[in-house]
Design a protein around this motif. Structure first.
Motif, mmCIF file in Angstrom:
data_model
loop_
_atom_site.group_PDB
_atom_site.id
_atom_site.type_symbol
_atom_site.label_atom_id
_atom_site.label_comp_id
_atom_site.label_asym_id
_atom_site.label_seq_id
_atom_site.Cartn_x
_atom_site.Cartn_y
_atom_site.Cartn_z
ATOM 1 N N LYS A 1 0.806 -1.220 0.000
ATOM 2 C CA LYS A 1 0.000 0.000 0.000
ATOM 3 C C LYS A 1 0.840 1.271 0.000
ATOM 4 N N GLY B 1 -0.228 -5.831 0.003
ATOM 5 C CA GLY B 1 -1.351 -4.928 0.219
ATOM 6 C C GLY B 1 -1.647 -3.939 -0.882
ATOM 7 N N LEU B 2 -0.887 -3.962 -1.995
ATOM 8 C CA LEU B 2 -1.201 -3.074 -3.111
ATOM 9 C C LEU B 2 -2.440 -3.589 -3.836
ATOM 10 N N LYS B 3 -3.425 -2.722 -4.025
ATOM 11 C CA LYS B 3 -4.686 -3.133 -4.636
ATOM 12 C C LYS B 3 -4.805 -2.734 -6.101
#
Length: 280
Positions: free
Chosen positions: A213, A244-246
Motif C-alpha cells: 500500500k 497490500g497493493l490493490k
C-alpha cells in the motif's frame, strides 16, 4: 543546475532584499517551463527534456537500452504531450558510467526535480531497462510518495532473472546480451559474489522492496513472446498485492514486441493513456 538553458538574472536590488529577508541561500530564478533541456545533476547524462504545457500533469519517461545505451523517446514524448501531459523525457547514467545503484539514485533525483519544478507528483512510464528503473522507483521506500503510478513496458523487474535466463542453452541473442549488461550493471557476477555483491543483486530486484500500500500503482505489459518474459511482472505484481497493493495490472500483448514497440500494438497506446489519466 541547468546548463543548456539561459538563466534569468535577478536585479541587484531584489537580490539584496531577499538576502536581508532570509537567512537561506537565494537561488537564481528557474527557467520558465515547459520546453528545453535541463540538468538535474552534474553528469552529462543527468538531464531532462521537457515537452508540453507546464500546467498539465507531469509524466516522466525513462528510456530503455539494457542500461548501456540511449534510446530515442522524443516521438512518444510529443505524443503524450499532445494528449494532456507535461512530459519529462529523462536520461540517467548508464552502467558504463557507474554501477548500481547510481541509476536508481539518478531517477530518484530526477523525480525530486520534476516534483519541485511542476509542483505535483508525477506518473512514470519506463521501457525495458527504463521499466526496471520505473518499478524500482515506485517500490523503493514509500514509492507512492514520489510516484502516482508506474507504467512499465517489458520491465526487467529482476535483473537476476535476466542473468539466469541469459545463461540457458535455449537463450535468445537478446537474453544473452541482457545477461552481460546485467553483470555490468551490478559490477559482479552472482556465482562469484561476496556477501556485499550478492546484496547488490538482491537490491536490483524490484520485488525485494515491495511494501504494498505504500508503493505506486502498477500497469505492467509484455508481449507473449517477449525476450523479457512476463514472469518479471507477474512476480512483482504478486509480491506487491500480497503486501497490500490493490492496484496492479499485468497485460500481455500478442506477438514478440518489446519495450516501446508494445505501444504500436492495436489499442495498446490508448490503454496506457487511459491508465495514466486515471492516476494523475
Amino acid at each position: 543546475m541547468e546548463h543548456l538553458a539561459m538563466r534569468r538574472t535577478l536585479p541587484v536590488l531584489a537580490l539584496c532584499v531577499a538576502l536581508l529577508s532570509s537567512s537561506a541561500a537565494v537561488e537564481a530564478a528557474p527557467e520558465p517551463l515547459p520546453g528545453g533541456t535541463f540538468s538535474y545533476g552534474e553528469h552529462a547524462r543527468q538531464n531532462i527534456t521537457v515537452h508540453g504545457d507546464g500546467d498539465d500533469p507531469a509524466l516522466v519517461i525513462l528510456h530503455g537500452g539494457s542500461w548501456v545505451r540511449d534510446t530515442d523517446w522524443s516521438g512518444w514524448a510529443r505524443w503524450f504531450a499532445a494528449r494532456g501531459f507535461t512530459v519529462y523525457d529523462t536520461d540517467y547514467r548508464l552502467a558504463s558510467d557507474a554501477a548500481w545503484p547510481a541509476q536508481r539514485d539518478d531517477v530518484l533525483a530526477a523525480l525530486r526535480w520534476v516534483k519541485r519544478r511542476s509542483g505535483s507528483t508525477p506518473v512514470v512510464l519506463g521501457s525495458s531497462a527504463g521499466g526496471h528503473l520505473a518499478v524500482s522507483a515506485g517500490a523503493y521506500g514509500a514509492g507512492r510518495k514520489r510516484v502516482r503510478g508506474v507504467v512499465a513496458l517489458s520491465p526487467v523487474a529482476s535483473p537476476y532473472r535476466a542473468w539466469q535466463d541469459g545463461g540457458m542453452r535455449a537463450a535468445s541473442p537478446g537474453q544473452r546480451k541482457l545477461r552481460g549488461t546485467a553483470e555490468l550493471l551490478a559490477g559482479c557476477v552472482p556465482y562469484q559474489a561476496s556477501g556485499r555483491c550478492w546484496k547488490k543483486w538482491v537490491d536490483l530486484v524490484a520485488k525485494s522492496h515491495a511494501s504494498g500500500k505504500d508503493d505506486a500503482p502498477l500497469y505492467l505489459t509484455h508481449s507473449a513472446a517477449d525476450f523479457v518474459p512476463v514472469a518479471h511482472s507477474t512476480d512483482l505484481a504478486l509480491a506487491q498485492t500480497r503486501a497490500g497493493l490493490k492496484d496492479a495490472t499485468v497485460r500481455i500483448e500478442p506477438g514478440e514486441a518489446h519495450g516501446g514497440e508494445l505501444l504500436k500494438q492495436p489499442g495498446a497506446a490508448q490503454a496506457v493513456l487511459r491508465w495514466l489519466r486515471q492516476h494523475v
